[in-house]
Design a protein around this motif. Structure first.
Motif, mmCIF file in Angstrom:
data_model
loop_
_atom_site.group_PDB
_atom_site.id
_atom_site.type_symbol
_atom_site.label_atom_id
_atom_site.label_comp_id
_atom_site.label_asym_id
_atom_site.label_seq_id
_atom_site.Cartn_x
_atom_site.Cartn_y
_atom_site.Cartn_z
ATOM 1 N N ASN A 6 100.898 20.872 45.798
ATOM 2 C CA ASN A 6 100.221 22.042 45.282
ATOM 3 C C ASN A 6 101.192 23.440 45.302
ATOM 4 O OD1 ASN A 6 97.842 23.739 44.765
ATOM 5 N ND2 ASN A 6 96.598 22.340 45.913
ATOM 6 N N PHE A 7 100.755 24.525 45.037
ATOM 7 C CA PHE A 7 101.556 25.615 44.930
ATOM 8 C C PHE A 7 100.936 26.793 45.478
ATOM 9 C CE2 PHE A 7 99.004 25.945 41.049
ATOM 10 C CZ PHE A 7 98.869 27.277 41.123
ATOM 11 N N TYR A 8 101.519 27.613 45.759
ATOM 12 C CA TYR A 8 101.036 29.060 46.231
ATOM 13 C C TYR A 8 101.987 30.220 45.824
ATOM 14 C CZ TYR A 8 103.703 28.881 50.567
ATOM 15 O OH TYR A 8 104.593 28.876 51.379
ATOM 16 N N ALA A 9 101.364 31.495 45.602
ATOM 17 C CA ALA A 9 102.252 32.759 45.337
ATOM 18 C C ALA A 9 102.568 33.231 47.014
ATOM 19 C CB ALA A 9 101.467 33.607 44.916
ATOM 20 N N CYS A 10 103.677 33.816 47.167
ATOM 21 C CA CYS A 10 104.038 34.602 48.361
ATOM 22 C C CYS A 10 105.127 35.611 47.994
ATOM 23 C CB CYS A 10 104.699 33.716 49.323
ATOM 24 S SG CYS A 10 105.911 32.611 48.885
ATOM 25 N N ARG A 129 113.194 22.492 59.438
ATOM 26 C CA ARG A 129 112.539 23.812 59.687
ATOM 27 C C ARG A 129 112.551 24.497 58.299
ATOM 28 N NH1 ARG A 129 110.141 24.507 64.171
ATOM 29 N NH2 ARG A 129 111.356 23.758 66.090
ATOM 30 N N VAL A 130 113.406 23.938 57.268
ATOM 31 C CA VAL A 130 113.094 24.581 55.932
ATOM 32 C C VAL A 130 111.631 24.199 55.332
ATOM 33 C CG1 VAL A 130 113.916 24.806 53.694
ATOM 34 C CG2 VAL A 130 115.495 24.918 55.414
ATOM 35 N N TYR A 131 111.591 23.105 55.789
ATOM 36 C CA TYR A 131 110.169 22.593 55.048
ATOM 37 C C TYR A 131 108.912 23.018 56.072
ATOM 38 C CZ TYR A 131 106.084 19.688 54.160
ATOM 39 O OH TYR A 131 104.782 19.284 53.758
ATOM 40 N N ARG A 132 109.178 23.126 57.126
ATOM 41 C CA ARG A 132 108.019 23.548 58.053
ATOM 42 C C ARG A 132 107.870 25.084 58.305
ATOM 43 N NH1 ARG A 132 105.814 20.226 61.941
ATOM 44 N NH2 ARG A 132 106.835 17.882 62.143
ATOM 45 N N ASP A 133 108.976 25.974 58.124
ATOM 46 C CA ASP A 133 108.851 27.319 58.444
ATOM 47 C C ASP A 133 109.218 28.045 57.358
ATOM 48 O OD1 ASP A 133 108.539 26.560 61.170
ATOM 49 O OD2 ASP A 133 110.719 26.777 61.683
ATOM 50 N N TYR A 136 106.151 25.481 53.755
ATOM 51 C CA TYR A 136 105.093 25.424 54.271
ATOM 52 C C TYR A 136 104.116 26.534 54.338
ATOM 53 C CZ TYR A 136 101.071 22.447 55.905
ATOM 54 O OH TYR A 136 99.769 21.889 55.701
ATOM 55 N N PRO A 137 102.939 26.499 53.717
ATOM 56 C CA PRO A 137 102.073 27.848 54.010
ATOM 57 C C PRO A 137 101.961 28.291 55.156
ATOM 58 C CG PRO A 137 100.886 25.969 52.694
ATOM 59 C CD PRO A 137 102.325 25.749 52.874
ATOM 60 N N ARG A 138 101.533 29.545 55.234
ATOM 61 C CA ARG A 138 100.961 30.347 56.596
ATOM 62 C C ARG A 138 99.382 29.769 56.370
ATOM 63 N NH1 ARG A 138 100.889 36.073 55.941
ATOM 64 N NH2 ARG A 138 100.421 35.583 53.724
ATOM 65 N N PRO A 139 98.678 30.064 57.420
ATOM 66 C CA PRO A 139 97.302 29.493 57.616
ATOM 67 C C PRO A 139 96.509 30.195 56.280
ATOM 68 C CG PRO A 139 98.031 29.821 59.825
ATOM 69 C CD PRO A 139 99.155 30.284 58.883
ATOM 70 N N GLN A 140 96.681 31.372 55.920
ATOM 71 C CA GLN A 140 95.968 32.204 54.974
ATOM 72 C C GLN A 140 96.424 31.593 53.484
ATOM 73 O OE1 GLN A 140 97.598 33.806 57.474
ATOM 74 N NE2 GLN A 140 96.512 35.626 58.323
ATOM 75 N N ASP A 141 97.625 31.296 53.398
ATOM 76 C CA ASP A 141 98.194 30.771 51.904
ATOM 77 C C ASP A 141 97.395 29.339 51.969
ATOM 78 O OD1 ASP A 141 99.564 33.081 51.389
ATOM 79 O OD2 ASP A 141 101.211 32.377 52.597
ATOM 80 N N LEU A 142 97.584 28.687 52.907
ATOM 81 C CA LEU A 142 96.823 27.378 52.711
ATOM 82 C C LEU A 142 95.719 27.231 52.488
ATOM 83 C CD1 LEU A 142 97.343 24.361 53.167
ATOM 84 C CD2 LEU A 142 97.190 24.460 55.828
ATOM 85 N N PRO A 223 90.030 36.888 55.551
ATOM 86 C CA PRO A 223 89.948 37.437 56.857
ATOM 87 C C PRO A 223 89.132 36.858 57.989
ATOM 88 C CG PRO A 223 89.204 38.851 55.041
ATOM 89 C CD PRO A 223 89.446 37.432 54.577
ATOM 90 N N LEU A 224 88.402 35.668 57.589
ATOM 91 C CA LEU A 224 87.960 34.709 58.451
ATOM 92 C C LEU A 224 89.130 33.911 59.166
ATOM 93 C CD1 LEU A 224 84.595 33.686 56.620
ATOM 94 C CD2 LEU A 224 84.801 35.371 58.552
ATOM 95 N N VAL A 225 89.933 33.349 58.299
ATOM 96 C CA VAL A 225 91.144 32.582 58.805
ATOM 97 C C VAL A 225 91.960 33.572 59.796
ATOM 98 C CG1 VAL A 225 93.283 31.450 58.127
ATOM 99 C CG2 VAL A 225 91.039 31.336 56.722
ATOM 100 N N GLU A 226 92.133 34.840 59.633
ATOM 101 C CA GLU A 226 92.790 35.649 60.315
ATOM 102 C C GLU A 226 92.207 35.899 61.676
ATOM 103 O OE1 GLU A 226 95.329 39.910 60.051
ATOM 104 O OE2 GLU A 226 94.147 39.186 58.327
ATOM 105 N N LYS A 227 91.001 36.168 61.700
ATOM 106 C CA LYS A 227 90.094 36.338 62.904
ATOM 107 C C LYS A 227 90.121 35.353 63.749
ATOM 108 C CE LYS A 227 87.791 39.067 65.566
ATOM 109 N NZ LYS A 227 88.389 40.331 66.299
ATOM 110 N N ALA A 228 89.844 33.967 63.415
ATOM 111 C CA ALA A 228 89.713 32.665 63.993
ATOM 112 C C ALA A 228 90.802 32.410 64.812
ATOM 113 C CB ALA A 228 89.163 31.580 63.044
#
Length: 245
Positions: A6-10, A129-133, A136-142, A223-228
């Motif tokens: 899958n893909f995401y923008a960042c 580390r390159v894959y994980r950090d 791999y997407p942050r919680p909001q991106d995931l 925002p729910l992801v971030e607050k949790a």
């Protein structure tokens, strides 16, 4: 390609970027015996002004990538894990067995594409580390990826995503206090609390809903992801009924 791609923008160094990766590897990484990282960086010939790939070059890049991976992936001494596109370049990432002569293989694969400049290299990365950090997407991106997948499934049922309906959400927390704090916060955001989902000895759930439009889900649940996360918990997703014409 096997796996869950899958893909995401960042942003990468404050520049717009797109990352494609195999999400399924996060539970297994690092793979035993693949302790080195290889990269192949391809410099695009006609990037957009913001450094991403252009429509003019899209088909050529797809064909080149297909040919490149067809030559490299059959080698059991490497594992392709993802790529990023940013700042006028597209970089492919592979984890390598010690015996893999990656730079030579990359040069051989690129010999059929003399119109593209590239460079390749290797480095130690036993912890991936390159894959994980990085990849791999942050919680909001995931969550944005998951939102896109759910919306695509709804479209497959001819759903009218712009029509408001009840959307149910779940979140889980390590203790009662954090679950209660989150519940109070979502009530203040206009959500209705439902009987909590079953928890466990180590988690406490919050179930809540609100009338919203599915096509606005990113603005609703990121925002729910971030607050949790700030309260030590995890947002666990959403669902809604299908509304057809």
């Amino acid at each position: 390609m096997q796996g869950k791609w899958n893909f995401y923008a960042c942003l990468i160094e404050d520049m717009p970027a797109s990352i494609l990766l195999d999400l399924s590897l996060i539970g297994a990484a690092p793979l035993h015996g693949f302790d080195r990282l290889g990269y192949l960086r391809l410099y695009m010939n006609a990037p957009r002004p913001d450094g991403l790939s252009s429509n003019d070059e899209f088909d050529r890049l797809v064909a080149l990538e297909d040919q490149l991976l067809a030559q490299l992936e059959p080698d059991s001494r490497l594992r392709y894990v993802g790529r990023d596109t940013a700042n006028g370049a597209r970089t492919y990432y592979f984890y390598l067995a010690e015996s893999m002569p990656f730079e030579d293989r990359a040069a051989q694969a690129m010999a059929a594409h003399p119109e593209y400049a590239f460079d390749a290299g290797e480095q130690d990365d036993p912890d991936w580390r390159v894959y994980r950090d990085f990849l791999y997407p942050r919680p909001q991106d995931l969550q944005a990826i998951r939102n896109r997948d759910v919306l695509q499934a709804l479209r497959g049922h001819d759903d009218h995503l712009e029509l408001p309906r009840q959307i149910d959400h779940w979140a889980y927390f390590p203790d009662v206090a954090s679950a209660q704090a989150f519940a109070m916060w979502v009530e203040g955001e206009g959500f209705h609390l439902s009987p909590p989902p079953p928890g466990s000895d180590s988690s406490f759930g919050v179930r809540f809903d609100r009338i919203d439009q599915p096509d606005a889900i990113d603005s609703i649940n990121l925002p729910l992801v971030e607050k949790a996360k700030a309260l030590g918990g995890d947002y666990d997703g959403w669902e809604c009924q299908v509304i057809r014409p």
